[in-house]
Design a protein around this motif. Sequence first.
Motif, PDB file in Angstrom:
ATOM      1  N   ILE A  16     -39.079  22.549 -21.521  1.00 29.40           N
ATOM      2  CA  ILE A  16     -37.971  21.858 -20.865  1.00 29.40           C
ATOM      3  C   ILE A  16     -38.335  20.397 -20.675  1.00 29.40           C
ATOM      4  CG2 ILE A  16     -36.426  21.893 -18.874  1.00 29.40           C
ATOM      5  CD1 ILE A  16     -37.538  24.805 -18.411  1.00 29.40           C
ATOM      6  N   PHE A  17     -37.423  19.500 -21.033  1.00 27.09           N
ATOM      7  CA  PHE A  17     -37.712  18.070 -20.926  1.00 27.09           C
ATOM      8  C   PHE A  17     -36.427  17.271 -21.086  1.00 27.09           C
ATOM      9  CE2 PHE A  17     -38.319  19.635 -25.232  1.00 27.09           C
ATOM     10  CZ  PHE A  17     -37.531  18.778 -25.991  1.00 27.09           C
ATOM     11  N   TYR A  18     -36.502  15.980 -20.716  1.00 22.84           N
ATOM     12  CA  TYR A  18     -35.442  15.032 -21.018  1.00 22.84           C
ATOM     13  C   TYR A  18     -35.843  14.247 -22.268  1.00 22.84           C
ATOM     14  CZ  TYR A  18     -33.314  15.676 -16.399  1.00 22.84           C
ATOM     15  OH  TYR A  18     -32.695  16.196 -15.291  1.00 22.84           O
ATOM     16  N   THR A  19     -34.849  13.825 -23.043  1.00 23.14           N
ATOM     17  CA  THR A  19     -35.135  13.033 -24.230  1.00 23.14           C
ATOM     18  C   THR A  19     -33.996  12.058 -24.495  1.00 23.14           C
ATOM     19  OG1 THR A  19     -35.695  13.120 -26.586  1.00 23.14           O
ATOM     20  CG2 THR A  19     -34.097  14.719 -25.785  1.00 23.14           C
ATOM     21  N   ASP A  20     -34.309  10.978 -25.195  1.00 25.11           N
ATOM     22  CA  ASP A  20     -33.281  10.041 -25.638  1.00 25.11           C
ATOM     23  C   ASP A  20     -33.169  10.046 -27.160  1.00 25.11           C
ATOM     24  OD1 ASP A  20     -35.626   8.818 -26.358  1.00 25.11           O
ATOM     25  OD2 ASP A  20     -35.279   6.959 -25.239  1.00 25.11           O
TER      26      ASP A  20
END
Length: 281
Positions: A16-20
Amino acid sequence: MQLFEYIDNLEKPYDIFYTDSVNSPLHWHYYSEIIYMTKGSVTLTCNNKSTVLKQGDLCYIYPLQLHEFTPAEKGETEYGVVKFDIHTINIPQSYLSKMYDIFIRRTADEDFCIILRNGAVDENLIKSLVQNAVEENAGKPDFYSLRVQSDIYMLLIEIARKMEKKPDQKRNKGNDTGFSFYSILEYIDIHSGEPLEIGQLAEMCHMSYSHFAKLFRENYGRSCKEYITYIRLNKAQDLLLHTDYDLNYIALETGFFDCSHFIRTYKKWKGITPKQERREM
């Protein structure tokens, strides 16, 4: 001809993570994926169908779907990614069949994902669940895995409840074998060490040879025969680099006719022989 990647490196029940990132390679995997847009927009293309995901949209991508992310417009983009294997997150037995109906056995052959647009779900709740899961997974405090699992449960429950309320939603009854065109990749992967005939695969999908071959190339950027060889080569490479098995064993185990056939095919793929690859690594 556009090729694709097989990406299945999920070494735990979830990631699970945020990404651009807005330039992912065309790829597929066995695990499920939830995307929650927190900023900007991105174009999701899956099985040759495209849609734009915007801020506040929630998307569930079924396992085995060939997909990629590309820019939708200029500006900042950010989204939360929840990758998980639904088979290993310990869904209670009493809910297992119903959850599989929604999240594994696709609702219709033309569906490639579930999309809940901004406003269809409680934005504050979804945002909180994703953010908490990311923080727990990154920080790993005591009992973090239980907390992350509960967040995934709640995300799935929210999606499932919205799906149940759709009056036009159809269940995919399929055929007696349970095969559809988009499930044939899993069959090939499982049986890649055995003889595989394209005509037989077409019959399993209830298609003619020509229709199956044409559809396969259109969807996956290469012929079915090329894809089978690709899977065999990847499995052979894994055995080559991580075991001490001899080349004869590897060749037969991964579906090649014999060791000579394996060596010729491998050299054409990598530019070096299997023995050279093992020695260099």
